[in-house]
Design a protein around this motif. Structure first.
Motif, PDB file in Angstrom:
ATOM      1  N   GLN A 161     138.608 112.550  62.150  1.00 32.34           N
ATOM      2  CA  GLN A 161     139.675 112.200  61.215  1.00 32.34           C
ATOM      3  C   GLN A 161     140.924 111.771  61.978  1.00 32.34           C
ATOM      4  O   GLN A 161     141.039 111.963  63.181  1.00 32.34           O
ATOM      5  CB  GLN A 161     139.987 113.387  60.299  1.00 32.34           C
ATOM      6  N   TRP A 162     141.873 111.212  61.226  1.00 34.14           N
ATOM      7  CA  TRP A 162     143.109 110.710  61.815  1.00 34.14           C
ATOM      8  C   TRP A 162     144.261 111.659  61.563  1.00 34.14           C
ATOM      9  O   TRP A 162     144.487 112.093  60.424  1.00 34.14           O
ATOM     10  CB  TRP A 162     143.466 109.344  61.233  1.00 34.14           C
ATOM     11  N   LEU A 164     148.511 111.877  62.147  1.00 36.41           N
ATOM     12  CA  LEU A 164     149.733 111.131  62.449  1.00 36.41           C
ATOM     13  C   LEU A 164     150.847 112.131  62.682  1.00 36.41           C
ATOM     14  O   LEU A 164     151.047 113.046  61.881  1.00 36.41           O
ATOM     15  CB  LEU A 164     150.097 110.219  61.272  1.00 36.41           C
ATOM     16  N   ALA A 184     139.941 115.076  66.754  1.00 37.14           N
ATOM     17  CA  ALA A 184     140.549 114.094  65.856  1.00 37.14           C
ATOM     18  C   ALA A 184     141.104 112.911  66.641  1.00 37.14           C
ATOM     19  O   ALA A 184     141.231 112.955  67.871  1.00 37.14           O
ATOM     20  CB  ALA A 184     141.662 114.750  65.048  1.00 37.14           C
ATOM     21  N   LYS A 185     141.454 111.862  65.923  1.00 36.50           N
ATOM     22  CA  LYS A 185     142.137 110.703  66.494  1.00 36.50           C
ATOM     23  C   LYS A 185     143.610 110.780  66.105  1.00 36.50           C
ATOM     24  O   LYS A 185     143.940 111.227  65.010  1.00 36.50           O
ATOM     25  CB  LYS A 185     141.493 109.406  65.983  1.00 36.50           C
ATOM     26  N   ILE A 187     147.697 109.229  66.018  1.00 33.32           N
ATOM     27  CA  ILE A 187     148.737 108.199  66.070  1.00 33.32           C
ATOM     28  C   ILE A 187     150.071 108.921  66.181  1.00 33.32           C
ATOM     29  O   ILE A 187     150.308 109.909  65.477  1.00 33.32           O
ATOM     30  CB  ILE A 187     148.729 107.329  64.801  1.00 33.32           C
ATOM     31  N   ASP A 205     145.797 108.229  70.632  1.00 30.89           N
ATOM     32  CA  ASP A 205     145.001 107.002  70.592  1.00 30.89           C
ATOM     33  C   ASP A 205     145.862 105.767  70.366  1.00 30.89           C
ATOM     34  O   ASP A 205     145.548 104.689  70.878  1.00 30.89           O
ATOM     35  CB  ASP A 205     143.948 107.113  69.475  1.00 30.89           C
ATOM     36  N   VAL A 220     150.016 102.025  60.569  1.00 29.60           N
ATOM     37  CA  VAL A 220     149.055 103.129  60.475  1.00 29.60           C
ATOM     38  C   VAL A 220     147.831 102.695  59.672  1.00 29.60           C
ATOM     39  O   VAL A 220     146.680 102.952  60.063  1.00 29.60           O
ATOM     40  CB  VAL A 220     149.711 104.378  59.834  1.00 29.60           C
ATOM     41  N   THR A 224     143.935 102.402  61.069  1.00 28.92           N
ATOM     42  CA  THR A 224     142.888 103.236  60.470  1.00 28.92           C
ATOM     43  C   THR A 224     141.962 102.448  59.545  1.00 28.92           C
ATOM     44  O   THR A 224     141.205 103.047  58.766  1.00 28.92           O
ATOM     45  CB  THR A 224     143.513 104.399  59.683  1.00 28.92           C
ATOM     46  N   ALA A 229     146.264 108.089  57.442  1.00 29.77           N
ATOM     47  CA  ALA A 229     146.068 109.328  58.200  1.00 29.77           C
ATOM     48  C   ALA A 229     145.636 110.451  57.265  1.00 29.77           C
ATOM     49  O   ALA A 229     146.176 110.611  56.171  1.00 29.77           O
ATOM     50  CB  ALA A 229     147.351 109.711  58.920  1.00 29.77           C
ATOM     51  N   ASP A 230     144.673 111.233  57.714  1.00 28.45           N
ATOM     52  CA  ASP A 230     144.203 112.358  56.900  1.00 28.45           C
ATOM     53  C   ASP A 230     145.200 113.512  56.878  1.00 28.45           C
ATOM     54  O   ASP A 230     145.333 114.205  55.872  1.00 28.45           O
ATOM     55  CB  ASP A 230     142.859 112.851  57.442  1.00 28.45           C
TER      56      ASP A 230
END
Length: 335
Positions: A161-162, A164, A184-185, A187, A205, A220, A224, A229-230
């Motif tokens: 998941q993302w 932020l 997770a990934k 930002i 990332d 963002v 994605t 973002a999650d």
């Protein structure tokens, strides 16, 4: 012993005073403080912006680490010589947050850590994880635990998941490190390309310069694949809330923990409703979750990023450095 007090508000009112070392009563622990780290809350407290009705004089600073000097009657979980960290919300040991817990926070209304020795309830100390020194451990009680609370306790972020996170202060830098360790990934936003590069060297990332990209929510979404973002670690406050909601995935979570841009103002609620977002206020977390975080940090050998260390007699300068916003990661004062 030496401690800082302020009898009226303002950084220039911080004074070192001398007093007899306090002794622990039943259920209490005396700690020789070896290091404490600074949070934006500490700056607001000293300037009178956190609680203008605060009873003065007061001792500032909300978290730290040290050695148990002595224990009072009935203390069983720690003993003299143990290396410990402080639990910011002293009365929140486990379970859901209750209104009464807010009255037990350290660094006002509870005891402040800007002192050579402090007495705390036994429940307000947590053993330091192995492999860390006092300066490093002093950064965990608020910044690391707040990031953990948004990502894990509330966000329940999953691998792939993302996340932020806004800015490059202590919470945001920990959010990068923790989110990556969780798979997770990430930002991160900043106004400095140099700070973004440093964040990416820690595992972020993608970095977005919000001066170059005022509509960073669109950036963002592009990164994605249109999802958003999650989980969002919202450190900035009112000025970024609408953009944060626009940058969040449908059904995602925004953990609101800071107000450096202000606490009140206009917010567009359309993204909140149309994307069924969850916005959660985050006042750090419980002792039980702090213990979980401590084990995770040690297991993954996560090293806190310390921007700069100051001596005890340099606390006003350290707070000025925090206020400047030029730091990356945490600011620590050693005793």
């Amino acid at each position: 012993m030496r401690q800082y007090q302020f009898a009226s508000f303002g950084l220039d009112q911080l004074k070192i005073t001398e007093s007899e070392p306090p002794a622990p009563g039943p259920g209490e622990v005396a700690i020789d403080v070896r290091a404490f780290s600074l949070n934006y809350r500490d700056l607001l407290v000293v300037k009178g912006l956190y609680n203008p009705r605060l009873a003065l004089p007061a001792v500032p600073v909300s978290d730290g680490a040290g050695v148990v000097a002595s224990v009072g009657k009935g203390v069983t979980d720690v003993r003299e010589g143990d290396r410990v960290m402080t639990q910011f919300v002293a009365d929140w040991t486990d379970g859901p947050f209750e209104a009464r817990h807010a009255g037990s926070t350290l660094g006002t209304p509870g005891p402040g850590l800007a002192a050579e020795r402090v007495v705390l309830p036994e429940r307000a100390v947590v053993p330091m994880p192995d492999g860390y020194d006092f300066a490093q451990a002093s950064t965990f009680p608020i910044a690391a635990l707040t990031a953990w609370s948004v990502l894990v306790t509330e966000g329940k972020i999953q691998e792939g998941q993302w996340a932020l996170t806004l800015g490059t202060g202590g919470v945001s830098v920990f959010a990068v490190q923790l989110a990556k360790a969780l798979g997770a990934k990430v930002i991160i936003t900043s106004s400095s390309d140099d700070k973004l590069a440093r964040a990416q060297s820690l595992g972020a990332d993608h970095g977005i310069n919000y001066n170059d990209n005022p509509r960073w929510d669109k950036a963002v979404l592009e990164i994605t694949g249109g999802r958003g973002a999650d989980v969002v670690v919202e450190t900035a406050g009112i000025a970024t809330m609408t953009t944060s909601m626009k940058a969040t995935a449908a059904g995602g979570l925004i953990g609101v923990l800071g107000g450096v841009t202000g606490l009140s103002g206009e917010v567009q609620i359309a993204p909140l409703v149309m994307k069924r977002l969850r916005v959660v206020g985050v006042l750090v977390d419980s002792r039980a979750h702090f213990e979980e975080l401590s084990a995770f940090l040690a297991e993954h050998s996560i090293e806190p990023v310390i921007d700069r260390k100051f001596r005890f007699d340099e606390l006003p300068a350290a707070l000025q450095h925090l206020e400047s916003g030029g730091h990356f990661g945490k600011i620590v004062v050693e005793i």
